[in-house]
Design a protein around this motif. Structure first.
Motif, mmCIF file in Angstrom:
data_model
loop_
_atom_site.group_PDB
_atom_site.id
_atom_site.type_symbol
_atom_site.label_atom_id
_atom_site.label_comp_id
_atom_site.label_asym_id
_atom_site.label_seq_id
_atom_site.Cartn_x
_atom_site.Cartn_y
_atom_site.Cartn_z
ATOM 1 N N TYR A 59 0.840 -1.203 0.000
ATOM 2 C CA TYR A 59 0.000 0.000 0.000
ATOM 3 C C TYR A 59 0.872 1.248 0.000
ATOM 4 C CZ TYR A 59 -3.804 3.198 1.337
ATOM 5 O OH TYR A 59 -4.725 4.219 1.386
ATOM 6 N N ALA A 60 1.994 1.205 0.731
ATOM 7 C CA ALA A 60 2.906 2.358 0.744
ATOM 8 C C ALA A 60 3.420 2.664 -0.661
ATOM 9 C CB ALA A 60 4.085 2.084 1.679
ATOM 10 N N ALA A 61 3.737 1.618 -1.419
ATOM 11 C CA ALA A 61 4.228 1.807 -2.788
ATOM 12 C C ALA A 61 3.161 2.446 -3.668
ATOM 13 C CB ALA A 61 4.670 0.470 -3.368
ATOM 14 N N GLU A 62 1.910 2.066 -3.466
ATOM 15 C CA GLU A 62 0.815 2.661 -4.230
ATOM 16 C C GLU A 62 0.670 4.143 -3.899
ATOM 17 O OE1 GLU A 62 -2.886 0.562 -4.012
ATOM 18 O OE2 GLU A 62 -1.880 -1.387 -3.886
ATOM 19 N N LEU A 113 -3.883 -2.433 16.419
ATOM 20 C CA LEU A 113 -4.599 -2.912 15.239
ATOM 21 C C LEU A 113 -6.108 -2.860 15.436
ATOM 22 C CD1 LEU A 113 -2.322 -5.947 14.307
ATOM 23 C CD2 LEU A 113 -2.533 -3.793 13.054
ATOM 24 N N LYS A 114 -6.565 -3.087 16.657
ATOM 25 C CA LYS A 114 -7.995 -2.970 16.930
ATOM 26 C C LYS A 114 -8.476 -1.556 16.629
ATOM 27 C CE LYS A 114 -8.622 -6.618 20.408
ATOM 28 N NZ LYS A 114 -8.934 -6.925 21.827
ATOM 29 N N GLN A 115 -7.674 -0.568 17.019
ATOM 30 C CA GLN A 115 -8.042 0.825 16.757
ATOM 31 C C GLN A 115 -7.970 1.137 15.260
ATOM 32 O OE1 GLN A 115 -9.112 3.267 18.881
ATOM 33 N NE2 GLN A 115 -9.221 1.734 20.498
ATOM 34 N N LEU A 116 -6.978 0.575 14.576
ATOM 35 C CA LEU A 116 -6.819 0.847 13.149
ATOM 36 C C LEU A 116 -7.975 0.272 12.331
ATOM 37 C CD1 LEU A 116 -3.008 0.330 12.378
ATOM 38 C CD2 LEU A 116 -4.254 2.448 12.838
ATOM 39 N N GLN A 117 -8.697 -0.692 12.879
ATOM 40 C CA GLN A 117 -9.863 -1.224 12.170
ATOM 41 C C GLN A 117 -10.939 -0.155 11.967
ATOM 42 O OE1 GLN A 117 -10.675 -5.811 12.999
ATOM 43 N NE2 GLN A 117 -10.538 -4.664 14.894
ATOM 44 N N ASN A 118 -10.856 0.910 12.772
ATOM 45 C CA ASN A 118 -11.814 2.016 12.667
ATOM 46 C C ASN A 118 -11.267 3.178 11.841
ATOM 47 O OD1 ASN A 118 -13.597 0.638 14.482
ATOM 48 N ND2 ASN A 118 -12.365 1.368 16.207
ATOM 49 N N SER A 119 -10.177 2.942 11.137
ATOM 50 C CA SER A 119 -9.528 4.000 10.362
ATOM 51 C C SER A 119 -10.447 4.566 9.286
ATOM 52 C CB SER A 119 -8.253 3.448 9.703
ATOM 53 O OG SER A 119 -7.671 4.422 8.863
ATOM 54 N N THR A 122 -9.914 3.217 4.255
ATOM 55 C CA THR A 122 -10.465 1.873 4.106
ATOM 56 C C THR A 122 -9.381 0.813 3.990
ATOM 57 O OG1 THR A 122 -12.407 2.783 3.005
ATOM 58 C CG2 THR A 122 -12.007 0.423 2.750
ATOM 59 N N ARG A 123 -8.345 1.094 3.242
ATOM 60 C CA ARG A 123 -7.268 0.118 3.060
ATOM 61 C C ARG A 123 -6.549 -0.160 4.381
ATOM 62 N NH1 ARG A 123 -4.897 -0.333 -1.979
ATOM 63 N NH2 ARG A 123 -3.367 -1.744 -1.015
ATOM 64 N N VAL A 124 -6.289 0.877 5.149
ATOM 65 C CA VAL A 124 -5.650 0.697 6.450
ATOM 66 C C VAL A 124 -6.521 -0.174 7.345
ATOM 67 C CG1 VAL A 124 -4.977 1.865 8.589
ATOM 68 C CG2 VAL A 124 -4.284 2.809 6.382
ATOM 69 N N ALA A 125 -7.822 0.099 7.345
ATOM 70 C CA ALA A 125 -8.748 -0.676 8.169
ATOM 71 C C ALA A 125 -8.764 -2.141 7.740
ATOM 72 C CB ALA A 125 -10.152 -0.082 8.081
ATOM 73 N N VAL A 189 -6.988 8.502 10.524
ATOM 74 C CA VAL A 189 -6.375 7.291 9.984
ATOM 75 C C VAL A 189 -5.914 6.364 11.098
ATOM 76 C CG1 VAL A 189 -4.436 6.373 8.634
ATOM 77 C CG2 VAL A 189 -5.665 8.415 7.858
ATOM 78 N N ALA A 190 -5.364 6.933 12.159
ATOM 79 C CA ALA A 190 -4.830 6.133 13.261
ATOM 80 C C ALA A 190 -4.875 6.940 14.555
ATOM 81 C CB ALA A 190 -3.391 5.721 12.957
ATOM 82 N N PRO A 191 -4.937 6.258 15.692
ATOM 83 C CA PRO A 191 -4.859 6.982 16.962
ATOM 84 C C PRO A 191 -3.420 7.394 17.217
ATOM 85 C CG PRO A 191 -4.864 4.635 17.384
ATOM 86 C CD PRO A 191 -5.073 4.805 15.893
ATOM 87 N N LEU A 192 -3.197 8.233 18.183
ATOM 88 C CA LEU A 192 -1.848 8.539 18.609
ATOM 89 C C LEU A 192 -1.275 7.324 19.332
ATOM 90 C CD1 LEU A 192 -2.299 12.162 20.008
ATOM 91 C CD2 LEU A 192 -1.122 11.507 17.890
ATOM 92 N N PRO A 193 -0.036 6.951 19.074
ATOM 93 C CA PRO A 193 0.550 5.819 19.796
ATOM 94 C C PRO A 193 0.462 5.983 21.314
ATOM 95 C CG PRO A 193 1.924 6.380 17.931
ATOM 96 C CD PRO A 193 0.873 7.455 18.020
ATOM 97 N N SER A 194 0.608 7.213 21.792
ATOM 98 C CA SER A 194 0.552 7.441 23.240
ATOM 99 C C SER A 194 -0.787 7.046 23.842
ATOM 100 C CB SER A 194 0.842 8.913 23.549
ATOM 101 O OG SER A 194 -0.126 9.760 22.932
ATOM 102 N N GLU A 195 -1.845 7.056 23.035
ATOM 103 C CA GLU A 195 -3.165 6.674 23.531
ATOM 104 C C GLU A 195 -3.265 5.179 23.803
ATOM 105 O OE1 GLU A 195 -5.817 8.062 20.527
ATOM 106 O OE2 GLU A 195 -5.549 10.181 21.029
ATOM 107 N N ILE A 196 -2.371 4.409 23.218
ATOM 108 C CA ILE A 196 -2.376 2.960 23.405
ATOM 109 C C ILE A 196 -1.602 2.562 24.661
ATOM 110 C CG2 ILE A 196 -1.838 0.755 22.275
ATOM 111 C CD1 ILE A 196 -3.932 2.398 20.826
#
Length: 254
Positions: A59-62, A113-119, A122-125, A189-196
């Motif tokens: 996905y990064a390459a795209e 990853l649980k949080q990223l499912q709510n991104s 769409t591709r990230v989720a 797109v993503a939560p802050l890492p500090s929130e995890i």
């Protein structure tokens, strides 16, 4: 690449590089693990990580739009272009250190990853949803292994305590928020890492208590820090092995 896409590209590199570097380090146990069951399990976990690498770097390459592929990003970048956590690139050490590192990372990856499912992306989720299934298994396995070794013999407890002491200073880097993290959070797109961090710490404390291990004193020292991406010589040595075929025979296919 559009300037607005640069934070997303950076974010995707981080996810892919973490999976790639940990996958390669874990694969180094193939054929030399202490027992056959662990040899097979570690090889399978390494394959999981490499599969996740393909998803994130693909996905990064795209997003980059420069005609590069996931393989190009994995095998044709130099050491200072990598964005992985420092904890994942240090040598495996003994079996206890490898398992402790896996656990500390898994304890972050599952809630992440649980949080990223709510991104909002769409591709990230979708990628997060696929990776989460494997991460849940990895966390279950690494947790039980840390407990078994920590609550085992005096020798195994000593080695796990040494592994925790060695790796703990690297853990602070996981929760350092920078401009890319804030851009991803602002875009949903993503939560802050500090929130995890609270969720991670709860899991870590629960498992370590069962393993008869005590957290090192003091807060997480930030041995690395994402700003500047200060890599040690370890990644350079690892890439020399991992990239040798592609760099020796550029563009080879089979």
């Amino acid at each position: 690449m559009d300037a607005a896409q640069k934070p997303l590209f950076e974010f995707l590199l981080r996810q892919g590089d973490n999976a790639l570097v940990l996958g390669h380090r874990t694969s180094e146990w193939c054929g030399v693990a202490p027992v056959l069951e662990e040899d097979i399990a570690l090889a399978n976990m390494a394959l999981d990580q490499i599969g996740q690498t393909q998803l994130w770097l693909g996905y990064a390459a795209e997003v980059e739009g420069a005609g590069r592929s996931a393989d190009d990003l994995a095998f044709l970048r130099d050491v200072y272009d990598f964005r992985n956590l420092l904890m994942l690139e240090v040598p495996n050490g003994d079996f206890g250190r490898t398992q402790m590192r896996q656990f500390l990372y898994d304890a972050f990856q599952v809630p992440w990853l649980k949080q990223l499912q709510n991104s909002t992306d769409t591709r990230v989720a979708e990628i997060a949803s696929k990776c989460l299934k494997e991460a849940l298994y990895h966390l279950d396995r690494s947790s039980h292994t840390v407990i078994a070794l920590g609550d085992g013999t005096a020798e195994s407890n000593k080695r796990m305590d040494e592994a925790l002491t060695f790796l703990w200073p690297y853990s602070g880097e996981v929760f350092v928020d920078d401009e890319t993290d804030h851009a991803m959070a602002a875009a949903g797109v993503a939560p802050l890492p500090s929130e995890i961090k609270p969720l991670w710490l709860e899991t870590v404390q629960t498992v370590l208590a069962q393993a008869c291990l005590t957290l090192p004193e003091g807060d997480y020292a930030q041995k690395g820090g994402r700003t500047g991406f200060r890599h040690t010589e370890h990644l350079g040595h690892m890439l020399a092995v991992m990239q040798t075929l592609q760099r020796s025979y550029p563009g080879a296919t089979w």
